[in-house]
Write a protein that holds these residues in place. Structure first.
Motif, PDB file in Angstrom:
ATOM      1  N   VAL A  67     -51.601 -43.970  89.487  1.00 54.07           N
ATOM      2  CA  VAL A  67     -52.590 -43.468  90.436  1.00 54.07           C
ATOM      3  C   VAL A  67     -51.861 -42.962  91.675  1.00 54.07           C
ATOM      4  O   VAL A  67     -51.007 -43.647  92.232  1.00 54.07           O
ATOM      5  CB  VAL A  67     -53.591 -44.587  90.824  1.00 54.07           C
ATOM      6  CG1 VAL A  67     -54.535 -44.114  91.910  1.00 54.07           C
ATOM      7  CG2 VAL A  67     -54.361 -45.052  89.600  1.00 54.07           C
ATOM      8  N   ALA A  68     -52.204 -41.744  92.112  1.00 51.10           N
ATOM      9  CA  ALA A  68     -51.613 -41.166  93.321  1.00 51.10           C
ATOM     10  C   ALA A  68     -52.498 -41.485  94.523  1.00 51.10           C
ATOM     11  O   ALA A  68     -53.715 -41.365  94.454  1.00 51.10           O
ATOM     12  CB  ALA A  68     -51.451 -39.664  93.172  1.00 51.10           C
ATOM     13  N   ALA A  69     -51.899 -41.899  95.614  1.00 53.77           N
ATOM     14  CA  ALA A  69     -52.637 -42.233  96.829  1.00 53.77           C
ATOM     15  C   ALA A  69     -53.192 -40.982  97.506  1.00 53.77           C
ATOM     16  O   ALA A  69     -54.167 -41.052  98.236  1.00 53.77           O
ATOM     17  CB  ALA A  69     -51.738 -42.994  97.797  1.00 53.77           C
ATOM     18  N   GLU A  70     -52.563 -39.835  97.257  1.00 51.05           N
ATOM     19  CA  GLU A  70     -52.991 -38.567  97.848  1.00 51.05           C
ATOM     20  C   GLU A  70     -52.394 -37.441  97.024  1.00 51.05           C
ATOM     21  O   GLU A  70     -51.624 -37.685  96.101  1.00 51.05           O
ATOM     22  CB  GLU A  70     -52.555 -38.471  99.310  1.00 51.05           C
ATOM     23  CG  GLU A  70     -51.068 -38.670  99.495  1.00 51.05           C
ATOM     24  CD  GLU A  70     -50.670 -38.866 100.953  1.00 51.05           C
ATOM     25  OE1 GLU A  70     -49.627 -38.309 101.323  1.00 51.05           O
ATOM     26  OE2 GLU A  70     -51.365 -39.552 101.686  1.00 51.05           O
ATOM     27  N   ASN A  71     -52.747 -36.202  97.336  1.00 54.29           N
ATOM     28  CA  ASN A  71     -52.202 -35.061  96.606  1.00 54.29           C
ATOM     29  C   ASN A  71     -50.687 -35.024  96.747  1.00 54.29           C
ATOM     30  O   ASN A  71     -50.150 -35.262  97.835  1.00 54.29           O
ATOM     31  CB  ASN A  71     -52.789 -33.747  97.120  1.00 54.29           C
ATOM     32  CG  ASN A  71     -54.238 -33.573  96.705  1.00 54.29           C
ATOM     33  OD1 ASN A  71     -54.671 -34.128  95.702  1.00 54.29           O
ATOM     34  ND2 ASN A  71     -54.980 -32.816  97.481  1.00 54.29           N
ATOM     35  N   ILE A  72     -50.016 -34.696  95.647  1.00 57.29           N
ATOM     36  CA  ILE A  72     -48.557 -34.601  95.654  1.00 57.29           C
ATOM     37  C   ILE A  72     -48.184 -33.152  95.944  1.00 57.29           C
ATOM     38  O   ILE A  72     -48.641 -32.243  95.245  1.00 57.29           O
ATOM     39  CB  ILE A  72     -47.972 -35.063  94.311  1.00 57.29           C
ATOM     40  CG1 ILE A  72     -48.313 -36.547  94.107  1.00 57.29           C
ATOM     41  CG2 ILE A  72     -46.468 -34.831  94.267  1.00 57.29           C
ATOM     42  CD1 ILE A  72     -47.928 -37.090  92.760  1.00 57.29           C
TER      43      ILE A  72
END
Length: 89
Positions: A67-72
């Motif tokens: 899961v990404a905390a924000e856009n990469i």
């Protein structure tokens, strides 16, 4: 490499875990070794007499989704772990 470890039932699939005080918990930083939970909550092994934890398959090397905390950003950057989620800064 995937192994089975005991984790709290509250930790969901694709979150990052690391050792904390002798147990496994959501990783707060990437400063120590960590793994990614592969097992969904319905596909874990129950522990007799323990309603708070279960055994889950966790990935420690190779390819896995997290899961990404924000856009990469397209340009990438260094990996950080924040509250069990990956972040690229």
């Amino acid at each position: 490499m995937n192994i089975k470890i005991k984790i709290p039932n509250t930790i969901e699939q694709n979150l990052v875990v690391s050792p904390s005080s002798g147990n496994w918990a959501l990783a707060q930083t990437g400063d120590q070794y960590f793994g990614v939970v592969l097992s969904a909550s319905g596909v874990r092994w129950d522990i007799e007499g323990d309603d708070q934890n279960s055994v889950a398959m966790v990935c420690f090397s190779g390819l896995c989704d997290v899961v990404a905390a924000e856009n990469i950003p397209d340009e990438g950057g260094p990996l950080e772990i924040v509250n069990g989620q990956a972040r690229v800064n």
